[in-house]
Write an enzyme that holds these catalytic residues in place. Structure first.
Site, short mmCIF file in Angstrom:
data_model
loop_
_atom_site.label_atom_id
_atom_site.label_comp_id
_atom_site.label_asym_id
_atom_site.label_seq_id
_atom_site.Cartn_x
_atom_site.Cartn_y
_atom_site.Cartn_z
N HIS A 24 -3.42 0.38 -3.35
CA HIS A 24 -4.24 1.17 -2.37
C HIS A 24 -5.07 0.01 -1.56
CE1 HIS A 24 -3.62 4.47 -5.09
NE2 HIS A 24 -3.44 3.63 -6.19
N ARG A 52 -19.52 0.20 6.12
CA ARG A 52 -18.78 -0.24 7.45
C ARG A 52 -19.32 -1.85 7.67
NH1 ARG A 52 -14.55 1.74 9.82
NH2 ARG A 52 -15.45 1.37 11.68
N GLU A 66 -6.99 2.52 -6.65
CA GLU A 66 -8.31 2.31 -5.46
C GLU A 66 -9.63 2.32 -6.02
OE1 GLU A 66 -9.09 1.10 -2.93
OE2 GLU A 66 -8.13 2.48 -1.40
N TRP A 124 -4.62 13.62 2.69
CA TRP A 124 -6.03 13.03 2.88
C TRP A 124 -6.22 12.00 3.48
CZ3 TRP A 124 -9.71 13.39 -2.09
CH2 TRP A 124 -9.77 14.79 -2.39
N ASN A 125 -5.23 11.08 3.77
CA ASN A 125 -5.16 10.12 4.79
C ASN A 125 -5.03 10.42 6.16
OD1 ASN A 125 -2.75 7.80 2.67
ND2 ASN A 125 -5.14 7.40 3.20
N ARG A 155 1.07 -1.16 -0.04
CA ARG A 155 -0.08 0.03 0.06
C ARG A 155 0.74 1.24 0.03
NH1 ARG A 155 -3.98 2.50 4.65
NH2 ARG A 155 -4.96 4.09 3.40
N HIS A 156 0.50 2.45 -0.79
CA HIS A 156 1.15 3.38 -0.70
C HIS A 156 1.39 4.27 0.49
CE1 HIS A 156 -2.50 5.93 0.21
NE2 HIS A 156 -3.16 5.23 -0.68
N GLY A 157 2.26 5.17 0.79
CA GLY A 157 2.78 5.88 1.94
C GLY A 157 1.46 6.69 2.05
N ARG A 158 1.69 7.62 3.08
CA ARG A 158 0.60 8.45 3.75
C ARG A 158 0.34 9.49 2.84
NH1 ARG A 158 0.48 11.98 9.42
NH2 ARG A 158 1.23 13.45 7.94
#
Length: 204
Positions: A156, A113, A87, A16-17, A10-13
């Site tokens: 993602h 959720r 994503e 928006w994260n 998964r990509h780094g921060r």
């Protein structure tokens, strides 16, 4: 013969994260923390992969491509881009916080959720299953094209988790059965004669 090792990162921060905004396919680059995370992941994987046959494939969104290039630069290999690793498209939810989504789409957010795989995010986005299948198809196609070595795919959190379910043949698993990949963490799978096997998850 096929590649026996597949690493999914998964990509780094991003900003928006950090602010808990839905990113989806909006092209948000890494923030300073994310750049550092990508470099630390590259350093860790370099120790495992240096001197071996490695192919790196990435989502074409910049946050993933930046993460991929950190490792590619150390290994002196090219990064291939594949939009199928993007994503999940979150439609009108992209750019919104949880509170903003709950205010406008309360029932849909509750369904998401709970792990609903057929909910179309943001009204006009993708379902989890759609994103999982397109992401998995990119991974399988790239893996089959290799005779040996390691395939690294950078993408993602949502799409990769769905792809893992798909590859393991467990798309009906409840979504919460597996925690999400954290930023710049990775999973490792192996393809055996009996199918795919998950050997490591959320490693950094």
């Amino acid at each position: 013969m096929t590649a026996t090792r597949v690493i999914l990162i998964r990509h780094g921060r991003t900003t928006w994260n950090a602010s808990a905004r839905f990113q989806g396919q909006t092209d948000v680059p890494l923030d300073d923390v994310g750049v550092g995370q990508a470099q630390r992941t590259a350093d860790a994987l370099y120790q495992e992969l240096v001197g071996t046959d490695v192919r790196i494939l990435s989502s074409d969104l910049s946050r993933a491509a930046q993460t991929a290039r950190a490792l590619a630069t150390k290994l002196h290999v090219e990064v291939g881009l594949d939009e199928r690793l993007r994503e999940i498209s979150a439609g009108e939810w992209e750019g919104l916080t949880r509170d903003e989504i709950v205010k406008g789409w309360g029932d849909d957010y509750d369904a998401w959720r709970r792990g609903d795989v057929e909910l179309r995010l943001g009204g006009n986005g993708e379902t989890r299953n759609e994103a999982a299948e397109r992401c998995a198809s990119a991974i399988v196609e790239a893996e089959k094209a290799m005779d040996s070595g390691t395939l690294v795919c950078v993408g993602h959190g949502g799409a990769l988790r769905g792809a893992i379910f798909s590859l393991l043949g467990t798309p009906a698993w409840p979504w919460h059965a597996m925690e999400g990949l954290r930023n710049a963490h990775w999973a490792e799978l192996q393809y055996t004669g009996q199918g795919w096997r998950l050997s490591r998850y959320n490693v950094n």
